[in-house]
Design a protein around this motif. Structure first.
Motif, PDB file in Angstrom:
ATOM      1  N   THR A  22     -42.924   3.318 -42.779  1.00 32.35           N
ATOM      2  CA  THR A  22     -42.415   1.994 -42.852  1.00 32.35           C
ATOM      3  C   THR A  22     -41.724   1.302 -41.804  1.00 32.35           C
ATOM      4  O   THR A  22     -42.140   0.266 -41.400  1.00 32.35           O
ATOM      5  CB  THR A  22     -41.492   1.806 -44.174  1.00 32.35           C
ATOM      6  OG1 THR A  22     -42.113   2.575 -45.406  1.00 32.35           O
ATOM      7  CG2 THR A  22     -41.051   0.320 -44.601  1.00 32.35           C
ATOM      8  N   TRP A  23     -40.954   2.308 -41.052  1.00 29.90           N
ATOM      9  CA  TRP A  23     -40.337   1.820 -40.111  1.00 29.90           C
ATOM     10  C   TRP A  23     -40.827   2.211 -38.424  1.00 29.90           C
ATOM     11  O   TRP A  23     -40.334   1.998 -37.427  1.00 29.90           O
ATOM     12  CB  TRP A  23     -38.913   2.392 -39.862  1.00 29.90           C
ATOM     13  CG  TRP A  23     -38.330   1.882 -41.389  1.00 29.90           C
ATOM     14  CD1 TRP A  23     -37.975   2.945 -42.348  1.00 29.90           C
ATOM     15  CD2 TRP A  23     -37.859   0.635 -41.838  1.00 29.90           C
ATOM     16  NE1 TRP A  23     -37.440   2.189 -43.365  1.00 29.90           N
ATOM     17  CE2 TRP A  23     -37.526   0.975 -43.375  1.00 29.90           C
ATOM     18  CE3 TRP A  23     -38.165  -0.458 -41.599  1.00 29.90           C
ATOM     19  CZ2 TRP A  23     -37.032   0.011 -44.159  1.00 29.90           C
ATOM     20  CZ3 TRP A  23     -37.710  -1.627 -42.294  1.00 29.90           C
ATOM     21  CH2 TRP A  23     -37.109  -1.429 -43.660  1.00 29.90           C
ATOM     22  N   GLN A  24     -42.076   3.142 -38.562  1.00 27.71           N
ATOM     23  CA  GLN A  24     -42.435   3.461 -37.527  1.00 27.71           C
ATOM     24  C   GLN A  24     -43.357   2.478 -36.463  1.00 27.71           C
ATOM     25  O   GLN A  24     -44.132   1.739 -37.212  1.00 27.71           O
ATOM     26  CB  GLN A  24     -43.458   4.752 -37.430  1.00 27.71           C
ATOM     27  CG  GLN A  24     -42.644   5.962 -37.990  1.00 27.71           C
ATOM     28  CD  GLN A  24     -43.283   7.089 -38.037  1.00 27.71           C
ATOM     29  OE1 GLN A  24     -44.741   6.984 -38.780  1.00 27.71           O
ATOM     30  NE2 GLN A  24     -43.064   8.135 -37.583  1.00 27.71           N
ATOM     31  N   GLY A  25     -43.274   2.490 -35.257  1.00 28.84           N
ATOM     32  CA  GLY A  25     -44.110   1.892 -34.265  1.00 28.84           C
ATOM     33  C   GLY A  25     -44.558   2.638 -33.295  1.00 28.84           C
ATOM     34  O   GLY A  25     -43.950   3.895 -32.894  1.00 28.84           O
ATOM     35  N   ILE A  26     -45.623   2.358 -32.363  1.00 25.62           N
ATOM     36  CA  ILE A  26     -46.179   3.330 -31.470  1.00 25.62           C
ATOM     37  C   ILE A  26     -45.614   2.605 -30.179  1.00 25.62           C
ATOM     38  O   ILE A  26     -45.961   1.276 -29.925  1.00 25.62           O
ATOM     39  CB  ILE A  26     -47.681   3.637 -31.553  1.00 25.62           C
ATOM     40  CG1 ILE A  26     -48.078   3.973 -32.718  1.00 25.62           C
ATOM     41  CG2 ILE A  26     -48.239   4.336 -30.111  1.00 25.62           C
ATOM     42  CD1 ILE A  26     -49.724   3.666 -32.989  1.00 25.62           C
ATOM     43  N   PHE A  27     -45.127   3.397 -29.386  1.00 23.90           N
ATOM     44  CA  PHE A  27     -44.420   2.620 -28.080  1.00 23.90           C
ATOM     45  C   PHE A  27     -44.950   3.082 -26.761  1.00 23.90           C
ATOM     46  O   PHE A  27     -44.855   4.470 -26.676  1.00 23.90           O
ATOM     47  CB  PHE A  27     -42.911   2.778 -28.058  1.00 23.90           C
ATOM     48  CG  PHE A  27     -42.282   2.068 -29.136  1.00 23.90           C
ATOM     49  CD1 PHE A  27     -41.816   0.679 -28.953  1.00 23.90           C
ATOM     50  CD2 PHE A  27     -42.090   2.477 -30.392  1.00 23.90           C
ATOM     51  CE1 PHE A  27     -41.329  -0.115 -29.852  1.00 23.90           C
ATOM     52  CE2 PHE A  27     -41.349   1.844 -31.252  1.00 23.90           C
ATOM     53  CZ  PHE A  27     -40.983   0.435 -31.095  1.00 23.90           C
ATOM     54  N   PHE A  28     -45.701   2.532 -25.867  1.00 27.20           N
ATOM     55  CA  PHE A  28     -45.965   2.935 -24.626  1.00 27.20           C
ATOM     56  C   PHE A  28     -44.555   2.818 -23.687  1.00 27.20           C
ATOM     57  O   PHE A  28     -43.679   1.880 -23.868  1.00 27.20           O
ATOM     58  CB  PHE A  28     -46.889   1.908 -23.777  1.00 27.20           C
ATOM     59  CG  PHE A  28     -47.043   2.456 -22.363  1.00 27.20           C
ATOM     60  CD1 PHE A  28     -48.194   3.383 -22.243  1.00 27.20           C
ATOM     61  CD2 PHE A  28     -46.258   1.704 -21.411  1.00 27.20           C
ATOM     62  CE1 PHE A  28     -48.308   3.684 -20.904  1.00 27.20           C
ATOM     63  CE2 PHE A  28     -46.571   2.208 -20.133  1.00 27.20           C
ATOM     64  CZ  PHE A  28     -47.644   3.265 -20.039  1.00 27.20           C
ATOM     65  N   CYS A  29     -44.219   4.033 -23.026  1.00 30.22           N
ATOM     66  CA  CYS A  29     -42.997   4.249 -22.489  1.00 30.22           C
ATOM     67  C   CYS A  29     -43.168   4.081 -20.913  1.00 30.22           C
ATOM     68  O   CYS A  29     -43.591   5.005 -20.222  1.00 30.22           O
ATOM     69  CB  CYS A  29     -42.395   5.636 -22.725  1.00 30.22           C
ATOM     70  SG  CYS A  29     -42.001   5.988 -24.496  1.00 30.22           S
ATOM     71  N   GLU A  30     -42.719   2.978 -20.220  1.00 29.03           N
ATOM     72  CA  GLU A  30     -42.847   2.769 -18.975  1.00 29.03           C
ATOM     73  C   GLU A  30     -41.320   3.102 -18.407  1.00 29.03           C
ATOM     74  O   GLU A  30     -40.490   2.905 -18.737  1.00 29.03           O
ATOM     75  CB  GLU A  30     -42.932   1.105 -18.600  1.00 29.03           C
ATOM     76  CG  GLU A  30     -42.788   0.939 -17.019  1.00 29.03           C
ATOM     77  CD  GLU A  30     -44.132   1.643 -16.447  1.00 29.03           C
ATOM     78  OE1 GLU A  30     -43.780   2.707 -15.853  1.00 29.03           O
ATOM     79  OE2 GLU A  30     -45.069   0.948 -16.344  1.00 29.03           O
ATOM     80  N   PHE A  31     -41.676   4.196 -17.209  1.00 25.52           N
ATOM     81  CA  PHE A  31     -40.263   4.447 -16.751  1.00 25.52           C
ATOM     82  C   PHE A  31     -40.351   4.186 -15.182  1.00 25.52           C
ATOM     83  O   PHE A  31     -39.271   4.580 -14.467  1.00 25.52           O
ATOM     84  CB  PHE A  31     -40.037   6.104 -16.900  1.00 25.52           C
ATOM     85  CG  PHE A  31     -39.946   6.353 -18.193  1.00 25.52           C
ATOM     86  CD1 PHE A  31     -39.052   6.049 -19.295  1.00 25.52           C
ATOM     87  CD2 PHE A  31     -40.781   7.336 -18.763  1.00 25.52           C
ATOM     88  CE1 PHE A  31     -38.805   6.256 -20.315  1.00 25.52           C
ATOM     89  CE2 PHE A  31     -40.686   7.517 -20.189  1.00 25.52           C
ATOM     90  CZ  PHE A  31     -39.786   7.001 -21.027  1.00 25.52           C
TER      91      PHE A  31
END
Ligand code: ZN
Length: 134
Positions: free
Chosen positions: A110-119
């Motif tokens: 329910t609360w999950q999303g997929i995140f691209f992580c830019e560093f």
């Protein structure tokens, strides 16, 4: 590249988590696959991918703040390019993940999303996506 489809992600800050859930769901939909697996791979050394809460944006803010605290921008690193913190953060979150597909939908919590992580942005990046039927 076989069945790997590139998804382009434009980032706007040096460190940023971009919610790509809707874009991935769109790719799943156009694949026509009902049940299977969606594999996601980030072919970069200073960016990564993670799944976490997308409902409350303060969670992402906390993740970024704590990663920056754990791995500061400057800390007597050896790597001469000046972006060692980005390499370390990328290894901490990892460069791949997968999500099950059921009924043509990503089977996220329910609360999950997929995140691209830019560093080490801002940059134009790539996520490789493979959608496989069961
Ligand atoms: Zn580097």
């Amino acid at each position: 590249m076989g069945q790997w489809q590139p998804l382009q992600v434009k980032t706007h800050k040096r460190v940023e988590l971009v919610d790509i859930t809707a874009l991935i769901q769109e790719m799943v939909k156009s694949s026509g696959i009902g049940d299977g697996v969606c594999f996601l791979y980030v072919p970069h050394t200073t960016a990564g991918i993670t799944i976490n809460e997308s409902a409350d944006p303060s969670v992402v803010r906390d993740i970024i703040a704590q990663l920056n605290k754990l791995v500061p921008y400057e800390d007597n690193y050896s790597h001469a390019e000046g972006n060692s913190d980005a390499h370390i953060k990328a290894s901490l979150v990892g460069s791949s993940t997968f999500v099950p597909i059921a009924g043509g939908m990503l089977l996220l919590g329910t609360w999950q999303g997929i995140f691209f992580c830019e560093f080490d942005g801002p940059r134009t990046r790539k996520v490789l996506v493979k959608i496989k039927a069961d």
